[in-house]
Motif scaffolding. Structure first.
Motif, short mmCIF file in Angstrom:
data_model
loop_
_atom_site.label_atom_id
_atom_site.label_comp_id
_atom_site.label_asym_id
_atom_site.label_seq_id
_atom_site.Cartn_x
_atom_site.Cartn_y
_atom_site.Cartn_z
N HIS A 25 0.93 -1.23 0.02
CA HIS A 25 0.09 -0.13 0.01
C HIS A 25 0.85 1.29 -0.01
O HIS A 25 0.62 2.21 -0.85
CB HIS A 25 -0.93 0.01 1.28
N MET A 34 -8.90 1.00 -8.55
CA MET A 34 -8.64 1.31 -7.23
C MET A 34 -9.50 0.66 -6.00
O MET A 34 -9.30 0.13 -5.18
CB MET A 34 -7.99 2.50 -6.97
N HIS A 62 -9.25 -2.34 -3.72
CA HIS A 62 -9.38 -2.16 -2.31
C HIS A 62 -10.43 -3.13 -1.62
O HIS A 62 -10.15 -3.59 -0.39
CB HIS A 62 -9.56 -0.71 -2.00
#
Length: 94
Positions: A7, A87, A91
């Motif tokens: 991350h 994204m 996630h």
């Protein structure tokens, strides 16, 4: 890079590519005003695809650059939306 998570590496990459993209758009605008050799449109779009879409969009707004070219006017926001969706998906699924 001991201790860096995936991350934090991704965040660093995105910050760097967006800063570079923003600067490159500014350089191309400067070169356009001075009638100098330009950065190709393919390179400008590639930087956005590689994660620099925010930098490209902000560069277009700040430098008033490529705002009337359909490839950029519609392409950069489309790339940005695709990257945001990607994204969000990653996630939620990683």
């Amino acid at each position: 890079m001991k201790g860096m998570t995936l991350h934090s590496c991704l965040v660093c990459y995105l910050l760097a590519i967006n800063a570079v993209t923003f600067i490159v758009y500014g350089i191309d605008k400067y070169k356009a005003k001075k009638a100098k050799w330009r950065i190709s449109e393919a390179t400008l779009l590639l930087l956005a695809v590689l994660g620099g879409s925010v930098g490209a969009w902000v560069g277009m707004k700040v430098w008033h650059h490529k705002t009337m070219h359909k490839k950029f006017k519609y392409g950069i926001p489309a790339i940005l939306l695709i990257q945001i969706a990607l994204m969000a998906y990653l996630h939620m699924n990683l």
